[in-house]
Scaffold this motif. Structure first.
Motif, mmCIF file in Angstrom:
data_model
loop_
_atom_site.group_PDB
_atom_site.id
_atom_site.type_symbol
_atom_site.label_atom_id
_atom_site.label_comp_id
_atom_site.label_asym_id
_atom_site.label_seq_id
_atom_site.Cartn_x
_atom_site.Cartn_y
_atom_site.Cartn_z
ATOM 1 N N ILE A 189 0.878 -1.171 0.000
ATOM 2 C CA ILE A 189 0.000 0.000 0.000
ATOM 3 C C ILE A 189 0.915 1.221 0.000
ATOM 4 O O ILE A 189 1.673 1.436 0.947
ATOM 5 C CB ILE A 189 -0.935 0.018 1.229
ATOM 6 C CG1 ILE A 189 -1.738 -1.292 1.326
ATOM 7 C CG2 ILE A 189 -1.871 1.231 1.168
ATOM 8 C CD1 ILE A 189 -2.700 -1.546 0.191
ATOM 9 N N ASP A 190 0.857 1.980 -1.085
ATOM 10 C CA ASP A 190 1.736 3.128 -1.288
ATOM 11 C C ASP A 190 1.018 4.382 -0.785
ATOM 12 O O ASP A 190 0.119 4.903 -1.440
ATOM 13 C CB ASP A 190 2.066 3.218 -2.783
ATOM 14 C CG ASP A 190 2.991 4.383 -3.119
ATOM 15 O OD1 ASP A 190 3.198 5.264 -2.269
ATOM 16 O OD2 ASP A 190 3.489 4.404 -4.266
ATOM 17 N N GLU A 191 1.438 4.829 0.400
ATOM 18 C CA GLU A 191 0.754 5.959 1.038
ATOM 19 C C GLU A 191 1.539 7.267 0.872
ATOM 20 O O GLU A 191 1.712 8.026 1.815
ATOM 21 C CB GLU A 191 0.497 5.643 2.520
ATOM 22 C CG GLU A 191 -0.418 4.441 2.688
ATOM 23 C CD GLU A 191 -0.861 4.186 4.123
ATOM 24 O OE1 GLU A 191 -1.862 3.447 4.300
ATOM 25 O OE2 GLU A 191 -0.216 4.700 5.061
ATOM 26 N N ALA A 192 1.960 7.534 -0.361
ATOM 27 C CA ALA A 192 2.725 8.756 -0.641
ATOM 28 C C ALA A 192 1.950 10.015 -0.240
ATOM 29 O O ALA A 192 2.532 11.016 0.150
ATOM 30 C CB ALA A 192 3.093 8.819 -2.126
ATOM 31 N N TYR A 193 0.614 9.956 -0.321
ATOM 32 C CA TYR A 193 -0.213 11.146 -0.048
ATOM 33 C C TYR A 193 -0.883 11.104 1.316
ATOM 34 O O TYR A 193 -1.836 11.859 1.561
ATOM 35 C CB TYR A 193 -1.236 11.337 -1.185
ATOM 36 C CG TYR A 193 -0.515 11.535 -2.497
ATOM 37 C CD1 TYR A 193 0.064 12.758 -2.797
ATOM 38 C CD2 TYR A 193 -0.304 10.465 -3.368
ATOM 39 C CE1 TYR A 193 0.804 12.926 -3.958
ATOM 40 C CE2 TYR A 193 0.431 10.625 -4.527
ATOM 41 C CZ TYR A 193 0.983 11.865 -4.810
ATOM 42 O OH TYR A 193 1.728 12.026 -5.950
ATOM 43 N N ALA A 194 -0.377 10.277 2.200
ATOM 44 C CA ALA A 194 -0.955 10.148 3.550
ATOM 45 C C ALA A 194 -1.128 11.490 4.271
ATOM 46 O O ALA A 194 -2.119 11.679 4.972
ATOM 47 C CB ALA A 194 -0.108 9.190 4.395
ATOM 48 N N ARG A 215 5.761 4.770 2.453
ATOM 49 C CA ARG A 215 5.508 6.214 2.520
ATOM 50 C C ARG A 215 6.730 6.981 2.037
ATOM 51 O O ARG A 215 7.785 6.407 1.828
ATOM 52 C CB ARG A 215 5.157 6.635 3.950
ATOM 53 C CG ARG A 215 3.766 6.182 4.370
ATOM 54 C CD ARG A 215 3.370 6.790 5.678
ATOM 55 N NE ARG A 215 1.957 6.572 5.946
ATOM 56 C CZ ARG A 215 1.309 7.067 6.979
ATOM 57 N NH1 ARG A 215 1.940 7.824 7.857
ATOM 58 N NH2 ARG A 215 0.029 6.831 7.142
ATOM 59 N N THR A 216 6.568 8.289 1.907
ATOM 60 C CA THR A 216 7.658 9.148 1.460
ATOM 61 C C THR A 216 7.511 10.495 2.146
ATOM 62 O O THR A 216 6.407 10.872 2.532
ATOM 63 C CB THR A 216 7.613 9.323 -0.069
ATOM 64 O OG1 THR A 216 8.589 10.298 -0.453
ATOM 65 C CG2 THR A 216 6.264 9.805 -0.567
ATOM 66 N N VAL A 217 8.609 11.229 2.287
ATOM 67 C CA VAL A 217 8.507 12.597 2.810
ATOM 68 C C VAL A 217 8.364 13.606 1.667
ATOM 69 O O VAL A 217 8.245 14.799 1.906
ATOM 70 C CB VAL A 217 9.720 12.987 3.696
ATOM 71 C CG1 VAL A 217 9.818 12.061 4.908
ATOM 72 C CG2 VAL A 217 11.020 12.987 2.905
ATOM 73 N N SER A 218 8.373 13.127 0.421
ATOM 74 C CA SER A 218 8.387 14.027 -0.732
ATOM 75 C C SER A 218 7.166 14.935 -0.791
ATOM 76 O O SER A 218 7.278 16.145 -0.979
ATOM 77 C CB SER A 218 8.466 13.229 -2.028
ATOM 78 O OG SER A 218 9.682 12.535 -2.099
ATOM 79 N N LYS A 219 5.978 14.365 -0.667
ATOM 80 C CA LYS A 219 4.767 15.144 -0.851
ATOM 81 C C LYS A 219 4.462 15.983 0.389
ATOM 82 O O LYS A 219 3.809 17.010 0.313
ATOM 83 C CB LYS A 219 3.585 14.229 -1.222
ATOM 84 C CG LYS A 219 3.910 13.193 -2.307
ATOM 85 C CD LYS A 219 4.286 13.818 -3.644
ATOM 86 C CE LYS A 219 5.081 12.969 -4.611
ATOM 87 N NZ LYS A 219 4.696 11.660 -4.974
ATOM 88 N N LEU A 220 4.971 15.569 1.526
ATOM 89 C CA LEU A 220 4.845 16.315 2.773
ATOM 90 C C LEU A 220 5.537 17.671 2.688
ATOM 91 O O LEU A 220 5.100 18.645 3.307
ATOM 92 C CB LEU A 220 5.476 15.492 3.914
ATOM 93 C CG LEU A 220 5.532 16.121 5.301
ATOM 94 C CD1 LEU A 220 4.131 16.236 5.892
ATOM 95 C CD2 LEU A 220 6.429 15.311 6.225
HETATM 96 C C1 LIG Z 1 5.357 10.713 -5.803
HETATM 97 C C2 LIG Z 1 5.017 9.287 -5.593
HETATM 98 C C3 LIG Z 1 5.984 8.363 -5.173
HETATM 99 C C4 LIG Z 1 7.454 8.670 -5.218
HETATM 100 O O1 LIG Z 1 7.930 9.270 -4.132
HETATM 101 P P1 LIG Z 1 9.480 9.522 -3.925
HETATM 102 O O2 LIG Z 1 9.651 9.171 -2.487
HETATM 103 O O3 LIG Z 1 9.660 10.968 -4.202
HETATM 104 O O4 LIG Z 1 10.292 8.634 -4.807
HETATM 105 C C5 LIG Z 1 5.583 7.069 -4.894
HETATM 106 N N1 LIG Z 1 4.314 6.688 -5.058
HETATM 107 C C6 LIG Z 1 3.364 7.531 -5.488
HETATM 108 C C7 LIG Z 1 1.978 7.046 -5.659
HETATM 109 C C8 LIG Z 1 3.694 8.851 -5.783
HETATM 110 O O5 LIG Z 1 2.764 9.664 -6.279
#
Ligand SMILES: *Cc1c(COP(=O)(O)O)cnc(C)c1O
Length: 362
Positions: A189-194, A215-220
């Motif tokens: 489960i890819d919670e990039a936008y959590a 998860r990622t800190v990118s969108k945060l």
């Molecule tokens: C932006 C995004 C990522 C990538 O994130 P990074 O940590 O910047 O590599 C992963 N999954 C989804 C769904 C995204 O939109």
């Protein structure tokens, strides 16, 4: 030996068939194409951050386990101690790690349209990638189709972005649970936008051994740091950890992310402002003739314009100084669709103004 004969004999056919991931040049434009947080940091916040970087020993390799940062992430995201955490140079690297570890004939499944990197890396590695179409009217999971695809392809990995990119919606959680139960492989489960969704599967980790939450800190608001993480069963994570490059998280990223995540209040305030603006942009879009905006739980909004108009509108916005993402070239359910990232109030107003202008011309 000339390059003309060297290259085709040197590289795998999958690599030769690929095109490089292209990022649009945004110099001089209002940048609403890449789901970045538009806000900067207050001066005193920057000063404190620079203080923490001052003593960073750049002559030494980073902590290979990034222990302090892992602990901070565990606290920040309330990940219970029984689950292991692996860090990546962006969550993109974690997707790559996981797929690299699969046998050559493995298959990968994800709802479509979805995040393009799942398919891109699968293709590059020669894995069998399958996209299972979402429902056309609301981009919800087509559960029977997903279950049939699981049966047919027996995917080693299923990726589900929650909320989904590029559609912005949170899938029905009951459907996601059914997919995790039916899967014979791992479900990520890819919670990039959590930070914008207030929904998560972290609490479900204890119920499923084949579930991983990424998860990622990118969108945060820390896209420049390149830091992602994945949590789940320690034995599964342990296998991935074997093929992780030893120092994949550099010292500056470790320190900076640790600083930022221990100052949660600023980011809570920023993500809250983004969610408030999202509601405004959504209303503006849906009040415009000829536009259908789709409800979003992320920091962007997908919207549909008149048939055959997307390329022209996208170009016209760019000419007016606003860069968004044109998804129409991907075709299928994304035909005539554009995606705008929520920016500052000023940027959102500029976008809507430019769009109104473009719409009156086409
Ligand atoms: C932006 C995004 C990522 C990538 O994130 P990074 O940590 O910047 O590599 C992963 N999954 C989804 C769904 C995204 O939109």
């Amino acid at each position: 030996m000339t390059l003309n004969t060297l290259i085709p004999s040197l590289f795998r056919k999958e690599v030769l068939a690929m095109t490089a991931y292209k990022v649009a040049d945004a110099v001089g434009l209002i940048k609403l194409d890449a789901m970045e947080n538009p806000y900067g940091w207050p001066e005193d916040f920057k000063r404190q951050w620079l203080e923490t970087l001052k003593e960073c020993p750049l002559n030494r390799y980073p902590d290979p386990e990034a222990q302090l940062l892992v602990q901070t992430i565990r606290t920040h995201d309330q990940i219970p101690a029984q689950h292991a955490i692996l860090l990546g140079n962006g969550s993109d690297e974690i997707i790559q790690l996981l797929l690299m570890a699969l046998p050559p004939n493995a298959s990968v499944l994800s709802p479509a349209p979805g995040f393009v990197i799942y398919q891109q890396i699968s293709n590059c590695l020669g894995l069998g990638y399958h996209g299972s179409p979402l429902l056309a009217h609301d981009f919800e999971l087509d559960l029977p189709a997903m279950l049939a695809a699981i049966e047919l392809y027996q995917p080693a990995v299923i990726f589900i972005a929650y909320p989904n990119n590029p559609t912005g919606n949170l899938f029905n959680p009951g459907s996601v649970h059914s997919i995790i139960k039916a899967a014979k492989g791992v479900v990520v489960i890819d919670e990039a936008y959590a930070p914008f969704a207030h929904a998560s599967f972290i609490g479900s980790l204890e119920h499923y051994e084949n579930l991983l939450v990424m998860r990622t800190v990118s969108k945060l608001g820390l896209a420049g740091l390149r830091l992602g993480y994945i949590a789940g069963n320690p034995e599964l994570i342990g296998q991935l950890n074997k093929i992780r490059l030893p120092y994949n998280i550099n010292s500056l990223t470790q320190l900076s992310a640790n600083f930022a995540l221990t100052h949660k209040a600023l980011f809570d305030q920023q993500t809250q402002a983004i969610c408030t603006s999202r509601a405004m942009v959504f209303n503006w879009l849906n009040n415009m003739d000829g536009i259908t905006a789709y409800p979003s739980s992320a920091n962007f909004i997908l919207f549909r314009v008149g048939q055959g108009q997307a390329d022209k509108i996208h170009a016209s916005l760019k000419q007016q100084g606003v860069l968004i993402k044109n998804l129409s070239p991907q075709g299928g359910l994304l035909s005539d669709c554009l995606r705008v990232t929520i920016g500052t109030e000023h940027e959102n107003t500029a976008f809507i103004g430019a769009l109104t202008n473009s719409m009156s011309k086409h």
